[in-house]
Every structure is written in C-alpha cells, then in structure tokens.
Motif scaffolding. Structure first.
Motif, PDB file in Angstrom:
ATOM      1  N   ALA A  47       8.573  29.613  -5.218  1.00 56.64           N
ATOM      2  CA  ALA A  47       7.304  29.301  -4.729  1.00 56.64           C
ATOM      3  C   ALA A  47       7.377  27.785  -4.351  1.00 56.64           C
ATOM      4  O   ALA A  47       7.207  27.328  -3.217  1.00 56.64           O
ATOM      5  CB  ALA A  47       6.116  29.475  -5.672  1.00 56.64           C
ATOM      6  N   ALA A  48       8.063  26.929  -5.258  1.00 53.47           N
ATOM      7  CA  ALA A  48       8.015  25.560  -4.837  1.00 53.47           C
ATOM      8  C   ALA A  48       9.033  25.258  -3.780  1.00 53.47           C
ATOM      9  O   ALA A  48       8.916  24.347  -2.770  1.00 53.47           O
ATOM     10  CB  ALA A  48       8.679  24.752  -6.220  1.00 53.47           C
ATOM     11  N   GLN A  49      10.291  25.909  -3.546  1.00 55.26           N
ATOM     12  CA  GLN A  49      11.063  25.850  -2.634  1.00 55.26           C
ATOM     13  C   GLN A  49      10.602  26.389  -1.067  1.00 55.26           C
ATOM     14  O   GLN A  49      10.622  25.802  -0.172  1.00 55.26           O
ATOM     15  CB  GLN A  49      12.263  26.514  -3.090  1.00 55.26           C
ATOM     16  CG  GLN A  49      13.142  26.101  -3.990  1.00 55.26           C
ATOM     17  CD  GLN A  49      14.342  27.029  -4.369  1.00 55.26           C
ATOM     18  OE1 GLN A  49      15.055  27.588  -3.296  1.00 55.26           O
ATOM     19  NE2 GLN A  49      14.447  27.054  -5.486  1.00 55.26           N
ATOM     20  N   ILE A  50       9.899  27.403  -1.218  1.00 59.41           N
ATOM     21  CA  ILE A  50       9.339  28.086   0.077  1.00 59.41           C
ATOM     22  C   ILE A  50       8.201  27.180   0.556  1.00 59.41           C
ATOM     23  O   ILE A  50       8.110  26.996   1.762  1.00 59.41           O
ATOM     24  CB  ILE A  50       8.643  29.592  -0.387  1.00 59.41           C
ATOM     25  CG1 ILE A  50      10.052  30.605  -0.420  1.00 59.41           C
ATOM     26  CG2 ILE A  50       7.889  29.965   0.957  1.00 59.41           C
ATOM     27  CD1 ILE A  50       9.393  31.887  -0.877  1.00 59.41           C
ATOM     28  N   CYS A  51       7.384  26.805  -0.468  1.00 60.91           N
ATOM     29  CA  CYS A  51       6.218  26.018   0.140  1.00 60.91           C
ATOM     30  C   CYS A  51       6.582  24.368   0.411  1.00 60.91           C
ATOM     31  O   CYS A  51       5.722  23.599   0.414  1.00 60.91           O
ATOM     32  CB  CYS A  51       5.028  26.203  -0.955  1.00 60.91           C
ATOM     33  SG  CYS A  51       4.415  27.685  -0.602  1.00 60.91           S
ATOM     34  N   GLN A  52       7.606  24.209  -0.205  1.00 59.53           N
ATOM     35  CA  GLN A  52       8.385  22.595  -0.191  1.00 59.53           C
ATOM     36  C   GLN A  52       7.362  21.833  -1.104  1.00 59.53           C
ATOM     37  O   GLN A  52       6.928  20.455  -0.469  1.00 59.53           O
ATOM     38  CB  GLN A  52       8.464  22.409   1.159  1.00 59.53           C
ATOM     39  CG  GLN A  52       9.608  22.947   1.774  1.00 59.53           C
ATOM     40  CD  GLN A  52       9.638  22.655   3.201  1.00 59.53           C
ATOM     41  OE1 GLN A  52       8.995  21.894   4.068  1.00 59.53           O
ATOM     42  NE2 GLN A  52      10.950  22.898   3.797  1.00 59.53           N
ATOM     43  N   THR A  53       6.967  22.011  -2.431  1.00 60.06           N
ATOM     44  CA  THR A  53       6.132  21.152  -3.062  1.00 60.06           C
ATOM     45  C   THR A  53       6.832  20.926  -4.454  1.00 60.06           C
ATOM     46  O   THR A  53       7.931  21.450  -4.602  1.00 60.06           O
ATOM     47  CB  THR A  53       4.623  21.921  -3.329  1.00 60.06           C
ATOM     48  OG1 THR A  53       5.230  23.023  -4.364  1.00 60.06           O
ATOM     49  CG2 THR A  53       3.758  22.465  -2.264  1.00 60.06           C
ATOM     50  N   LYS A  54       6.672  19.529  -4.831  1.00 63.28           N
ATOM     51  CA  LYS A  54       7.108  19.279  -6.232  1.00 63.28           C
ATOM     52  C   LYS A  54       6.656  20.399  -7.281  1.00 63.28           C
ATOM     53  O   LYS A  54       7.433  20.300  -8.285  1.00 63.28           O
ATOM     54  CB  LYS A  54       6.584  17.993  -6.324  1.00 63.28           C
ATOM     55  CG  LYS A  54       6.868  17.110  -5.328  1.00 63.28           C
ATOM     56  CD  LYS A  54       6.817  15.342  -5.642  1.00 63.28           C
ATOM     57  CE  LYS A  54       7.408  14.371  -4.750  1.00 63.28           C
ATOM     58  NZ  LYS A  54       6.978  13.176  -5.042  1.00 63.28           N
ATOM     59  N   ILE A  55       5.479  20.714  -7.409  1.00 66.01           N
ATOM     60  CA  ILE A  55       5.125  21.567  -8.678  1.00 66.01           C
ATOM     61  C   ILE A  55       4.562  23.106  -8.109  1.00 66.01           C
ATOM     62  O   ILE A  55       4.084  23.165  -7.135  1.00 66.01           O
ATOM     63  CB  ILE A  55       3.688  20.799  -9.010  1.00 66.01           C
ATOM     64  CG1 ILE A  55       4.094  19.343  -9.625  1.00 66.01           C
ATOM     65  CG2 ILE A  55       3.090  21.653 -10.301  1.00 66.01           C
ATOM     66  CD1 ILE A  55       2.916  18.573 -10.001  1.00 66.01           C
ATOM     67  N   SER A  56       5.134  24.020  -9.206  1.00 63.45           N
ATOM     68  CA  SER A  56       4.621  25.225  -8.766  1.00 63.45           C
ATOM     69  C   SER A  56       4.285  25.817 -10.508  1.00 63.45           C
ATOM     70  O   SER A  56       5.103  25.411 -11.332  1.00 63.45           O
ATOM     71  CB  SER A  56       5.611  25.910  -8.412  1.00 63.45           C
ATOM     72  OG  SER A  56       5.275  27.481  -8.153  1.00 63.45           O
TER      73      SER A  56
END
Length: 413
Positions: A47-56
């Motif tokens: 999820a973090a990789q796909i959405c390019q976010t620091k936190i999941s």
C-alpha cells in the motif's frame, strides 16, 4: 497505554451506530495485541509503495484506542482513539475516507498527530467492513505532505483492503474450528469415559452369567435334563460372544489412541520371528516371510496388531487342510508396502467393497466353529489410515486372497 498521548482536546469522531455490536465483532477475531504477521505486513508495504506514502497502517479501532496490526513508517503500536483518523473513517464504512491536507481540516488541524510527530498531512483510509456490516478499522496510507491519489491507486487500495478482510475472515474461521475441535475432543473424552464405565457395568453381569452357566454345566449337569443342558450351553456361548463383542468395540473405539506419534526402528527378522511365536497355536499352518530389507520405521504396536489381525483372519477362515500365508514387506519411495497372501476360500467380488465395514460378516463360522463380530478389519483399516496409509485387496474365489497395505516409512527418527 503505550503509544502517543497528548493533553489536548480535539474533535473526536462519533461512535458508530452499532458500536457495541461492532466491538463484539472485533473481539470475536481475537486479533488485538497479537504479534506481527508477514501476510499483513506485505499488505501495508504494498500500500505504501503503490500510493507513494511514508506511512501505511492496518488499524483496528477498539473502545479506547486504535491498534496497528501492521505498520510501515511509524514506530508506535497504538494511539488514543480520540486522535485516530480511522475512527472517523469507520462511520462511513462503504466509502474511502480522504483528508487531503489535515492542516486545513477543522477536525484535525489541532490533532497532536498533525501538529507533532508524525506530522500527518494526508490521509486515505478504506474501512475494513465485514460481511455483517461491522467496520473493524481501516487499511490506510498517510504522509507528511499532500497527495492526490489516482483512480488506479484507489483501486489497488480496495483490492488490498479486500485481501486484509479475507485474512481476518480466515483467522476467525480458524479460531472457530479450533474451538469446535476442542469441544469435540471434550465430548469424545466424556464419551470414552462413559463407554469405559458402561462396558464395566455391562461386563460384570455378563461374567456372572458366564460363571453361573459354567457352574451349572460342570457341577449340576447330572441334575439337568437334555433341554436344561442345551439351554445352559447356549447361555454360556451367548455370554462369551457378548463379552468378545464388547471387548472388540472398546478396542475399535480406542484404536486411534493406541498409535503413538513416534515411530521406531523395526528389525524385520526379529519382528517376524516374534510374530511366528505368537501364532504357534494353529495346526497345519505355514507362515512365510519375504523380506527385501532389514529395517523399517513405523509404529511397532500398530504394525503388530494389523498383521496379527490379518494373519489370524486368513487362518481362521481357511477351511483347507493346509493353511499357507505368505507375507512380503518392501519399501519404495519412503513408503512401506506389505502384502498378506493366503490360500483360503477367497472373497466374492460382490463383497470386497464392504469387507472393511463395521459388523460386516461374510462367513457364519470360522474353522473352529466360532462366529466373528465383523469388527477386526474395520480396526485394521482405521489403524492403517491413522498411520497415513491405505489398504486394499485382490481375491479369487477358491484360490485365495491377498491384502495389501501401505504405511509411511518414517526414517527421520
């Protein structure tokens, strides 16, 4: 409570309309405060990789906290419920809850998780709604800068949330099965105890009847007429048969307990000599062993009982002048193959499918005039299957029968 705590008032989320039922549903999963699991961690990582976010996070909302079953980009394992973005998200379980910039949102701009570490700006959470309509928490992604997720990223989050729900459902089903198994084991233990007590209570009067009938025949036969002797003999025979039947049923009921989990090394030459010694009571009896190896590894007690039963059956129901039984033991690809071949009456093809059924009797009396109870081969089949094997037969009427069975050769002892 471990995690983040701040002495500040924030706008808290309303409780869900079915909050008590929702909390009970969450409790039924028995997942809170469990250890991390790679299956859940893979989801938050993706999820973090796909959405390019620091936190999941996979966040579950309890009555006073949000607890993270899996987390990426954050060190704490839980936070107070009043600071949880996810507590707001679960109020609309069928929608994606998105906060594009928490610093500009009246519900969150004073939230300690926004004003301090981890400085949340962006939040997107998909409620984890069960089939019963309870939102247990969310799969969410967060960052310290604004985001605008694409439709494909949102679709990917939906897929990952569905996978999370599938894992949770699998966990719940596993727990239910474990509870059912425990209840079944408890019932079996009670049933076994009842069977032992009942067998003792039944066998005691049977022994009395047997003793009295024997006493009548041995000490008072002179005082009995022909009909009286006939009746006493039949009472004695019936008592013996009933006692044997009860013993056989108890042996069948306990057959799985007789098999140890630990195999042992069986030296076949010594083992076969011991089998021969146990069978010396048969007349005109020839027992031949064909051995291609010295040692096998399986349960000694179970193998002994299986072979004694098959050999005994082959001998008792062989009405030819000379009984010949040939046993072969081989191993192929860590599987023991045993055959027991006799020169007896054979088994009609019409009966071969049912011969392992409980109480199935093909012959009225054996060569000694006794009638069987139809339990022996059922015990044999169960023991073999408990040891991971199978049993089958080939038979030609008037020529003989060969029973084959396999067992695992458990060489890692």
């Amino acid at each position: 409570m471990k995690g983040l705590k701040y002495p500040i008032l924030v706008i808290t989320a309303n409780e869900t309309i079915n909050e008590q039922e929702r909390l009970k549903a969450l409790e039924d999963y028995a997942i809170l405060d469990t250890l991390s699991e790679i299956e859940y961690d893979n989801i938050t990582s993706l999820a973090a990789q796909i959405c390019q976010t620091k936190i999941s996070l996979i966040s579950l909302i309890d009555n006073k906290r949000q607890w993270f079953k899996s987390k990426v980009g954050i060190s704490v394992s839980e936070t107070p419920k009043e600071y949880a973005f996810c507590a707001h998200a679960i109020n609309s379980p069928k929608e994606i809850f998105i906060v594009e910039d928490a610093r500009k949102d009246i519900r969150f701009h004073d939230n300690p998780m926004v004003t301090g570490q981890p400085n949340i700006v962006f939040y997107a959470g998909i409620p984890l709604e069960t089939e019963d309509g309870f939102a247990l928490g969310t799969l969410c992604v967060l960052d310290d800068k604004p985001h605008d997720l694409t439709e494909s990223q949102l679709d990917a989050l939906r897929v990952l949330s569905n996978h999370t729900l599938a894992l949770l459902a699998l966990r719940k089903k596993k727990k239910e099965l474990e509870q059912s198994l425990l209840q079944l084991q408890e019932k079996n233990a009670k049933l076994e105890n009842f069977a032992m007590i009942a067998a003792h209570d039944i066998k005691s009067p049977i022994r009395n009847i047997l003793s009295l009938s024997t006493f009548l025949l041995e000490d008072h036969s002179a005082q009995l007429d022909t009909e009286g002797i006939f009746l006493a003999e039949n009472i004695k025979k019936a008592s013996i048969k009933l006692n044997d039947l009860i013993n056989a049923l108890l042996q069948y009921a306990k057959s799985d307990k007789a098999i140890s989990d630990n195999p042992s090394a069986i030296h076949l030459t010594d083992f076969c000599n011991e089998l021969k010694a146990m069978l010396i009571g048969y007349e005109n009896f020839e027992l031949i062993f064909n051995l291609e190896l010295e040692t096998i590894y399986t349960n000694l007690t179970a193998l002994t009982q299986i072979l004694l039963n098959l050999i005994s059956n082959a001998a008792k129901y062989n009405f030819k002048p000379h009984i010949k039984i040939e046993i072969s033991i081989t191993v192929k690809e860590n599987e023991i193959l045993v055959s027991v071949k006799d020169n007896g009456e054979g088994i009609d093809p019409a009966h071969q499918e049912k011969i392992f059924d409980m109480f199935k009797i093909l012959t009225n009396k054996d060569r000694f005039g006794k009638k069987g109870n139809g339990i022996g081969l059922a015990i044999v089949k169960e023991k073999i299957e408990l040891l991971g094997g199978k049993i089958w037969l080939e038979s030609t009427p008037k020529i003989g029968t060969t029973f084959y069975f396999t067992l695992k050769n458990q060489v890692s002892v």
